[in-house]
Scaffold this active site. Structure first.
Site, short mmCIF file in Angstrom:
data_model
loop_
_atom_site.label_atom_id
_atom_site.label_comp_id
_atom_site.label_asym_id
_atom_site.label_seq_id
_atom_site.Cartn_x
_atom_site.Cartn_y
_atom_site.Cartn_z
N GLY A 1 1.62 -2.31 -13.41
CA GLY A 1 2.34 -1.04 -13.48
C GLY A 1 3.81 -1.30 -13.32
O GLY A 1 4.23 -2.21 -12.60
N GLY B 1 7.50 0.96 -13.00
CA GLY B 1 8.17 2.26 -13.01
C GLY B 1 9.65 2.07 -12.84
O GLY B 1 10.14 0.94 -12.89
N GLY B 2 10.35 3.18 -12.66
CA GLY B 2 11.79 3.10 -12.49
C GLY B 2 12.16 2.32 -11.24
O GLY B 2 13.17 1.64 -11.19
N GLY C 1 9.78 0.30 -9.06
CA GLY C 1 9.15 -0.95 -8.69
C GLY C 1 8.21 -1.48 -9.74
O GLY C 1 7.89 -0.83 -10.72
N THR C 2 7.80 -2.71 -9.49
CA THR C 2 6.82 -3.35 -10.34
C THR C 2 5.58 -3.57 -9.49
O THR C 2 5.70 -3.98 -8.34
CB THR C 2 7.36 -4.69 -10.82
N VAL C 3 4.41 -3.29 -10.05
CA VAL C 3 3.18 -3.51 -9.30
C VAL C 3 2.42 -4.67 -9.92
O VAL C 3 2.17 -4.68 -11.12
CB VAL C 3 2.31 -2.24 -9.28
N LYS D 1 3.39 -4.09 -4.54
CA LYS D 1 4.49 -3.30 -5.10
C LYS D 1 5.81 -3.92 -4.66
O LYS D 1 6.05 -4.09 -3.47
CB LYS D 1 4.39 -1.85 -4.65
N ASP E 1 5.69 14.07 -3.13
CA ASP E 1 5.63 13.67 -4.53
C ASP E 1 4.18 13.66 -5.00
O ASP E 1 3.72 12.70 -5.60
CB ASP E 1 6.30 12.31 -4.72
#
Ligand SMILES: *[C@@H]1O[C@H](CO)[C@@H](O)[C@H](O)[C@H]1NC(C)=O
Ligand SMILES: *[C@@H]1O[C@H](CO)[C@@H](O)[C@H](O)[C@H]1NC(C)=O
Ligand SMILES: *[C@@H]1O[C@H](CO)[C@@H](O)[C@H](O)[C@H]1NC(C)=O
Ligand SMILES: *[C@@H]1O[C@H](CO)[C@@H](O)[C@H](O)[C@H]1NC(C)=O
Ligand SMILES: *[C@@H]1O[C@H](CO)[C@@H](O)[C@H](O)[C@H]1NC(C)=O
Ligand SMILES: *[C@@H]1O[C@H](CO)[C@@H](O)[C@H](O)[C@H]1NC(C)=O
Ligand SMILES: *[C@@H]1O[C@H](CO)[C@@H](O)[C@H](O)[C@H]1NC(C)=O
Ligand SMILES: *[C@@H]1O[C@H](CO)[C@@H](O)[C@H](O)[C@H]1NC(C)=O
Ligand SMILES: *[C@@H]1O[C@H](CO)[C@@H](O)[C@H](O)[C@H]1NC(C)=O
Ligand SMILES: *[C@@H]1O[C@H](CO)[C@@H](O)[C@H](O)[C@H]1NC(C)=O
Ligand SMILES: *[C@@H]1O[C@H](CO)[C@@H](O)[C@H](O)[C@H]1NC(C)=O
Length: 713
Positions: free
Chosen positions: A394, A396-397, A399-401, A415, A512
């Site tokens: 995954g 996202g803006g 982090g990277t998972v 993460k 969130d």
């Protein structure tokens, strides 16, 4: 002084000035007055010049007492051979208002058009077209006005006091540059005499082409009614089409068009002449560049000083060796210090993050740190195969998972932050602090964290089946969730939220909530995740004022407007998730016409019209009862109420959902006797709840709930 000494000094001066009498053809004069006229120019005689364009007239005119060179009737002030420039004096054109027989008339004295076409001369771009006057516009006419713009400038002034001497910028004086290659000069002056009465302070407008930085403007140009007792200088460029002489080469002129000749390096002389340039004898005279023996060579020289050569070679060699050693050791120490720096950096991060984590957790459990396993960066590296890109699950803006495999064979999701900011750091710390003391089957488990990077990395249990968002909105409809699963997931999420809201420690607002933050495992059990944005408040408080943060579509409009974060903000977001489960649609999505539509508004409208069944996901309508969907839709509608206080609490939401599920199970006959009790009480509350939910719940019913729930637990 003896005659020999005089002669010697004459020779020396000849050598030093470098003027070679061979620069022009034999029997040709090379000087007119003070000025050298060298080939390709020739004085008064075609056979001395390259061609008739280069013939210079040497005249003594009436007003003068000496001979001066002229080209096309204009005096030559200087010829700069290396630059290919001729400096000439130039006429000033003028337009004057004078009185004749009692009436004002305008008298023009224009430069007759100067036309260099067919010659090797052009006006240099080092000239400026300049005009003086108080109501003056000047233009350079072009040969072909349809294809080239006219070049000009205008100069205005109201009185003499405005004028600043030596400044030519539009008041009393203006100037404009010209392009290189200009051959024909045709200047026209326009005046506005008689309009403003300017002729009283400025009887004459003037214009001329002048070499840049050689003209000093002053008010006498404005005041004077007579012709100015001065001459200006104009620069011409010359160029040759033919090849240059031997040992010289052509280069392009920078301010004019065409080619110039110049001697090659180490050569001297007239590059235009057929004789060409001759070698410079560098060894001659006191400028001998060698310490001992110097041998002149064509275009250069050579020193034959052996010992000196050896010294030079040795010193160069030792210099090189020293340099190599020096840079080698610098490199070594650089690498080493880099490594130390890296370790220091990690250690500092570790200490700093640990303190932050401690501070974040201190309000409740001091043992958080002890409970949180601390991973080293090395372990994470090993687990992710050096952060292999193939392990990314995954991105996202923030982090990277990565998917990782720990040494004890546990599969984990790691993460890692992409950006290093204070907010980011706080979010990760918040999440670490929060999750490390949260144990709920519907909240994602945190195994530990790594504090060695600037922003800590978090290590979670690996949840295999993607997010609820993927399942509901997969573009190829590869997943499908049946209604039972959806209802169960909703209930699980609700219970997770209730847990984090009201567990023994501080109240926590998730902030969130969205389907993308709900993970599903192999059995499609919901796991609430991503607590980075969460806020924790102490038990007494009901709200906190926080910067608005969340995801568009899920964000509570009241919180968005007031910045006041309450439990009800999470309720709103949960309502949106319920809506997604009911409709299978994203909260904000493009409709068929491509416009972004807000499904919430649509839903609320249908709910008011009692036509909410129109919006349900087709696939679930068949497998569930209309009433059941209606109750959930009503619940969603209540959660989505604009005013927070009108929304149900999370506990009430959980309760209602739980009730629906249990009544369903009862109908299927799958419940045991023990659960029956719960179910009945749930149903009672559900009925009561649906009656009161739209109005604000009273303290009384709230109390009844808690009592009931306490009983059920
Ligand atoms: C021009 O110069 C040549 C020598 O280069 C000379 O023979 C000739 O007489 C000169 N002509 C005039 C008119 O001076
Ligand atoms: C010199 O001046 C006289 C009259 O003063 C005139 O006739 C003659 O043409 C002038 N010569 C030149 C070369 O201008
Ligand atoms: C220029 O001005 C002076 C007085 O300043 C006057 O005597 C003279 O006649 C004027 N000349 C012309 C050509 O107008
Ligand atoms: C001035 O006027 C007189 C008489 O009207 C005339 O003879 C003379 O030519 C005029 N002068 C000019 C320069 O116009
Ligand atoms: C300008 O135009 C005239 C006629 O229109 C032509 O004879 C002349 O060669 C032109 N000159 C240049 C520089 O273009
Ligand atoms: C003048 O301009 C016209 C149109 O731009 C062009 O066709 C013509 O060749 C030009 N003539 C000269 C002499 O530059
Ligand atoms: C100079 O410019 C004027 C227009 O201002 C024009 O009438 C005249 O023909 C031009 N002269 C030449 C030789 O181009
Ligand atoms: C400019 O120079 C003129 C003389 O040419 C002088 O009379 C005047 O005072 C000067 N103006 C300024 C502002 O320096
Ligand atoms: C103004 O400029 C002209 C031309 O350069 C010069 O002759 C004159 O002496 C100047 N006047 C003053 C006062 O500097
Ligand atoms: C003279 O020589 C120059 C440079 O080689 C050339 O551009 C020009 O056209 C020639 N002029 C004549 C009249 O032959
Ligand atoms: C060019 O220079 C070299 C070395 O000075 C000389 O040998 C040679 O003759 C020169 N070429 C001409 C054509 O003068």
């Amino acid at each position: 002084m003896s005659l020999q000494v005089w002669f010697f000094m004459f020779l020396l001066s000849q050598i030093l000035t470098g003027v070679d009498l061979q620069d022009s053809k034999p029997d040709c004069k090379t000087k007119c007055g003070e000025i050298d006229i060298l080939y390709p120019f020739g004085i008064d005689n075609l056979s001395c010049a390259m061609n008739d364009s280069f013939i210079v007239e040497c005249l003594m005119k009436n007003t003068s007492t000496s001979f001066k060179p002229y080209l096309k009737d204009q005096e030559i002030v200087k010829i700069d051979f290396p630059k290919g420039e001729i400096i000439q004096t130039a006429e000033i054109s003028s337009k004057c208002a004078t009185e004749r027989n009692g009436t004002k008339v305008i008298v023009s004295k224009d430069i007759s058009v100067i036309d260099w076409s067919g010659t090797p001369f052009t006006f240099s771009s080092r000239n400026k077209l300049t005009a003086t006057g108080c109501a003056t516009m000047v233009f350079k006419e072009n040969n072909n006005s349809s294809s080239e713009p006219r070049v000009g400038c205008s100069s205005m002034c109201r009185n003499l006091a405005d004028i600043r001497n030596e400044t030519c910028s539009g008041i009393g004086c203006c100037e404009t540059s010209i392009n290189k290659g200009l051959k024909i000069l045709n200047v026209s002056i326009n005046t506005y005499y008689g309009i403003f009465g300017v002729e009283d302070i400025n009887p004459c407008s003037r214009a001329f082409l002048v070499e840049e930085n050689t003209f000093n403007f002053n008010t006498s140009f404005i005041k004077s009614n007579a012709s100015m007792p001065m001459k200006v200088q104009t620069v011409l460029n010359f160029a040759v089409d033919e090849s240059c002489g031997p040992n010289s080469s052509q280069k392009e002129s920078s301010t004019g068009v065409g080619n110039l000749c110049s001697c090659d390096k180490g050569y001297d002389g007239n590059p235009y002449s057929e004789l060409g340039c001759t070698d410079i004898d560098e060894c001659k005279g006191e400028n001998n560049p060698c310490s001992k023996d110097c041998i002149n060579k064509p275009g250069g020289y050579e020193c034959t000083d052996k010992s000196r050569e050896l010294i030079v070679i040795l010193s160069v060699l030792s210099g090189v060796i020293f340099f190599l050693l020096f840079s080698g050791s610098i490199f070594y120490f650089y690498k080493k210090s880099k490594k130390i720096q890296k370790m220091k950096f990690r250690r500092n991060n570790f200490i700093e993050n640990r303190i932050l984590l401690q501070q974040t957790s201190i309000s409740s459990h001091e043992d958080t740190i002890e409970k949180t396993k601390i991973f080293t960066l090395k372990e994470l590296k090993k687990a992710t195969n050096k952060f292999d890109e193939a392990r990314i699950i995954g991105e996202g803006g923030h982090g990277t998972v990565y998917k990782g495999l720990l040494l004890d064979q546990r599969v984990v999701a790691i993460k890692m932050s992409k950006v290093n900011t204070q907010t980011e750091k706080e979010e990760y710390i918040t999440e670490a602090a929060l999750l490390s003391r949260t144990y709920h089957k519907n909240v994602v488990k945190l195994f530990g964290c790594c504090l060695e990077s600037a922003v800590p990395s978090l290590v979670y249990e690996y949840i295999a089946n993607g997010t609820l968002f993927d399942h509901l909105h997969s573009p190829d409809h590869s997943y499908s969730l049946c209604w039972d699963d959806r209802l169960r997931i909703a209930t699980e999420v609700a219970s997770a939220i209730v847990y984090i809201l009201s567990a023994s420690f501080n109240t926590i607002f998730h902030r969130d909530l969205k389907s993308a933050n709900i993970l599903l495992d192999e059995k499609l059990t919901a796991k609430l995740s991503d607590f980075g944005a969460s806020k924790s408040i102490s038990s007494g408080q009901t709200h906190i004022t926080a910067t608005v943060q969340g995801t568009i579509g899920y964000l509570d409009p009241e919180y968005y407007q007031s910045g006041k974060l309450t439990e009800k903000s999470d309720v709103y977001s949960f309502g949106v998730i319920l809506l997604e489960l009911l409709t299978g649609k994203k909260p904000i999505q493009k409709d068929t016409s491509g416009e972004e539509g807000n499904i919430i508004m649509h839903f609320i409208k249908l709910l008011q019209k009692n036509r909410v069944d129109l919006i349900f996901d087709r696939s679930i309508v068949e497998e569930s009862s209309r009433e059941e969907l209606g109750v959930v839709a009503k619940l969603a509608g209540d959660c989505l109420k604009l005013r927070g206080e009108e929304r149900p609490t999370m506990k009430e939401v959980e309760f209602t959902l739980e009730g629906i599920r249990r009544s369903k199970m009862k109908h299927k006959g799958k419940i045991n006797q023990n659960e029956k009790l719960k179910l009945i009480s749930n149903e009672i509350t559900m009925v009561e709840f649906s009656q009161t939910a739209s109005s604000s719940t009273t303290n009384n019913s709230q109390g009844a709930f808690e009592e009931l729930q306490g009983f059920l637990r």
